[in-house]
Design an enzyme around this catalytic site. Structure first.
Site, PDB file in Angstrom:
ATOM      1  N   PHE A 123       0.868  -1.183   0.000  1.00  0.00           N
ATOM      2  CA  PHE A 123       0.000   0.000   0.000  1.00  0.00           C
ATOM      3  C   PHE A 123       0.901   1.228   0.000  1.00  0.00           C
ATOM      4  O   PHE A 123       1.699   1.407   0.933  1.00  0.00           O
ATOM      5  CB  PHE A 123      -0.878  -0.048   1.258  1.00  0.00           C
ATOM      6  CG  PHE A 123      -1.855   1.080   1.387  1.00  0.00           C
ATOM      7  CD1 PHE A 123      -2.956   1.173   0.557  1.00  0.00           C
ATOM      8  CD2 PHE A 123      -1.683   2.048   2.380  1.00  0.00           C
ATOM      9  CE1 PHE A 123      -3.874   2.212   0.699  1.00  0.00           C
ATOM     10  CE2 PHE A 123      -2.597   3.086   2.531  1.00  0.00           C
ATOM     11  CZ  PHE A 123      -3.690   3.163   1.680  1.00  0.00           C
ATOM     12  N   LEU A 125       1.106   4.988   0.206  1.00  0.00           N
ATOM     13  CA  LEU A 125       0.503   6.282   0.525  1.00  0.00           C
ATOM     14  C   LEU A 125       1.580   7.291   0.908  1.00  0.00           C
ATOM     15  O   LEU A 125       1.655   8.380   0.352  1.00  0.00           O
ATOM     16  CB  LEU A 125      -0.511   6.111   1.675  1.00  0.00           C
ATOM     17  CG  LEU A 125      -1.055   7.382   2.311  1.00  0.00           C
ATOM     18  CD1 LEU A 125      -1.942   8.152   1.321  1.00  0.00           C
ATOM     19  CD2 LEU A 125      -1.876   7.070   3.573  1.00  0.00           C
ATOM     20  N   PRO A 128       7.943  11.328   0.821  1.00  0.00           N
ATOM     21  CA  PRO A 128       8.967  12.064   1.587  1.00  0.00           C
ATOM     22  C   PRO A 128       8.365  13.253   2.341  1.00  0.00           C
ATOM     23  O   PRO A 128       8.790  13.564   3.443  1.00  0.00           O
ATOM     24  CB  PRO A 128       9.951  12.529   0.505  1.00  0.00           C
ATOM     25  CG  PRO A 128       9.805  11.527  -0.597  1.00  0.00           C
ATOM     26  CD  PRO A 128       8.379  11.054  -0.562  1.00  0.00           C
ATOM     27  N   THR A 158       6.200  -0.857   3.068  1.00  0.00           N
ATOM     28  CA  THR A 158       6.319  -2.249   3.506  1.00  0.00           C
ATOM     29  C   THR A 158       5.941  -3.162   2.339  1.00  0.00           C
ATOM     30  O   THR A 158       4.980  -2.870   1.618  1.00  0.00           O
ATOM     31  CB  THR A 158       5.369  -2.515   4.694  1.00  0.00           C
ATOM     32  OG1 THR A 158       5.631  -1.551   5.699  1.00  0.00           O
ATOM     33  CG2 THR A 158       5.564  -3.912   5.260  1.00  0.00           C
ATOM     34  N   GLY A 242      -6.688  -1.072   8.743  1.00  0.00           N
ATOM     35  CA  GLY A 242      -5.258  -1.346   8.963  1.00  0.00           C
ATOM     36  C   GLY A 242      -4.875  -1.137  10.407  1.00  0.00           C
ATOM     37  O   GLY A 242      -4.065  -1.887  10.972  1.00  0.00           O
ATOM     38  N   ILE A 337      13.160  -5.331  33.732  1.00  0.00           N
ATOM     39  CA  ILE A 337      13.059  -6.537  34.574  1.00  0.00           C
ATOM     40  C   ILE A 337      14.201  -7.504  34.253  1.00  0.00           C
ATOM     41  O   ILE A 337      14.781  -8.120  35.147  1.00  0.00           O
ATOM     42  CB  ILE A 337      11.680  -7.218  34.363  1.00  0.00           C
ATOM     43  CG1 ILE A 337      10.579  -6.375  35.001  1.00  0.00           C
ATOM     44  CG2 ILE A 337      11.674  -8.641  34.929  1.00  0.00           C
ATOM     45  CD1 ILE A 337       9.157  -6.812  34.657  1.00  0.00           C
ATOM     46  N   GLU A 363       1.043   3.633  10.022  1.00  0.00           N
ATOM     47  CA  GLU A 363      -0.427   3.628   9.846  1.00  0.00           C
ATOM     48  C   GLU A 363      -1.101   4.685  10.726  1.00  0.00           C
ATOM     49  O   GLU A 363      -2.183   4.490  11.254  1.00  0.00           O
ATOM     50  CB  GLU A 363      -0.987   2.216  10.049  1.00  0.00           C
ATOM     51  CG  GLU A 363      -0.436   1.288   8.966  1.00  0.00           C
ATOM     52  CD  GLU A 363      -1.211   0.015   8.747  1.00  0.00           C
ATOM     53  OE1 GLU A 363      -2.434   0.019   8.998  1.00  0.00           O
ATOM     54  OE2 GLU A 363      -0.597  -0.968   8.302  1.00  0.00           O
TER      55      GLU A 363
END
Ligand code: COS
Length: 379
Positions: A123, A125, A128, A158, A242, A337, A363
């Site tokens: 995808f 979208l 820069p 991705t 998403g 821990i 996202e």
């Protein structure tokens, strides 16, 4: 109200857990260290139907509900969040949008191979200069009559290299601002597409992230999704779904860190007893457990609303915001821990902490989720 999962949902959860422990765990540190794409593991996930699990059987998918998807994502992300993001992009950012808004011809040609896992999707979208400000699309899709001509650059994509099918968001009519934006299905092998180098990331290092450049790429007119100018709303609606996937991923990262910390606290001794017996540690674990459970409730609720065909955008923003912030907090405490052991790779929690950071960013950053949630308060 019913908090029980169905037998089918429990079966999927168990299958994902077994798969993750059997196939993902062994090489996860090495893949992360050297940024190696999990080729074999993705093939197995495909064979198990995870890449198209939410697509309806009519289009060769698994026909499972969003709650099942969340359960599977959680189990996979517990062990290898990078593998889970490959799965979430295919399921929620690519397949779901094409199934909901695509034409029958687009579903036949593109969705079916995606749902069967023969092809992976990406995808596109972000740019820069257009991350949170997603309306500022500089990639252009010039209308040439029977086709569009794509030019521009997309960032942090991705699955950029492993995918065969891209969904690209681009500006057709800049004077119309966001109402001029369109979404297109683009064959990655089209002439004029080139990729930047693999991004050397802080976490999720084995997922396949590149920038993608388009130079005079011809996209047939029939590949536009929806009416002219629908692209921005398309992107927003796809991201609503998403974000449930990323919430589930963050939940898995947090739950994985909690499980490891509980185990470690019962093994490690200090001051003559297992560190679990020190209240400083036990109370940390209690706080971690509450955050994990809250994240789970918000995420499953968002998934359930989507399955009930009720509005889920606000719920998915809340789930993504809460789960990703919880994941960051829980994994940081998990490293604490584990002490010195937490800071070395063999104990996994430092990787989970690096992975958690990305869930606050992609996202839609935590700040973007707060925009969505705060606006919903005055609607
Ligand atoms: N569903 C349908 N339509 C939506 C929508 C949604 N969830 N969200 C917004 N829209 C519509 C609005 O209704 C508006 O349409 P009209 O002009 O017809 O009224 C249009 O889209 C523009 O919306 P808005 O004015 O809210 O846009 P903003 O520029 O203020 O942006 C945010 C809103 C910040 C929420 C949006 O740009 C966003 O989500 N950004 C982050 C993008 C992102 O997640 N990037 C990471 C990608 S990694 S794959």
């Amino acid at each position: 109200m019913n908090f029980n999962y169905t037998d089918e949902q429990l079966m999927i959860q168990q299958a994902a857990r077994d798969f993750a422990e059997r196939e993902l765990l062994a090489g996860v540190i090495e893949r992360d260290d050297h940024a190696i794409f999990p080729t074999e593991q993705v093939k197995m996930m495909t064979e198990m139907g995870f890449m198209g699990m939410m697509t309806s059987p009519e289009y060769d998918g698994g026909g499972m509900d969003t709650v099942s998807y969340v359960l599977a994502m959680e189990e996979i992300a517990k062990i290898d969040a990078a593998a889970s993001v490959i799965m979430s992009v295919c399921n929620s950012l690519v397949n779901w949008g094409i199934e909901k808004f695509g034409t029958e011809a687009q579903k036949e040609k593109f969705l079916k191979p995606l749902a069967r896992g023969e092809k992976l999707g990406a995808f596109l979208l972000s740019e820069p200069e257009a991350g949170s400000d997603a309306t500022s699309q500089r990639t252009t899709a010039e209308d040439k009559g029977d086709h569009y001509l794509l030019n521009g650059t997309k960032n942090w994509i991705t699955n950029a290299n492993c995918a065969s099918t891209y969904v690209v968001i681009a500006q057709t009519n800049p004077e119309k601002k966001h109402k001029g934006i369109n979404a297109f299905i683009v064959d990655k092998n089209s002439a004029g597409i080139s990729l930047g180098p693999h991004e050397n990331k802080m976490g999720m290092r084995s997922s396949d992230t590149h920038s993608v450049m388009f130079t005079d790429v011809i996209v047939p007119k029939e590949n536009r999704i929806g009416d002219d100018g629908f692209g921005f709303k398309y992107a927003m609606q796809v991201l609503e779904g998403g974000r449930i996937g990323i919430a589930a991923q963050a939940l898995g990262i947090a739950a994985g860190a909690l499980e490891r910390s509980v185990r470690y606290a019962q093994e490690r001794k200090a001051f003559g007893t297992e560190i679990f017996n020190h209240q400083a540690i036990a109370f940390k674990l209690a706080d971690m457990a509450v955050k994990v459970e809250n994240a789970r409730l918000l995420t499953v609720k968002a998934a359930w609303l989507k399955d009930q065909k009720q509005p889920f955008g606000n719920a998915s923003a809340m789930a993504k915001l809460y789960a990703s912030e919880a994941a960051m907090w829980v994994t940081t405490e998990a490293v604490q821990i584990h002490g010195g052991y937490g800071y070395v790779k063999e104990y996994h929690v430092e990787r989970l902490m690096r992975e958690a950071k990305l869930t606050q960013i992609y996202e839609g950053t935590s700040e973007v989720q707060k925009i969505v949630i705060s606006r919903s308060l005055i609607k």
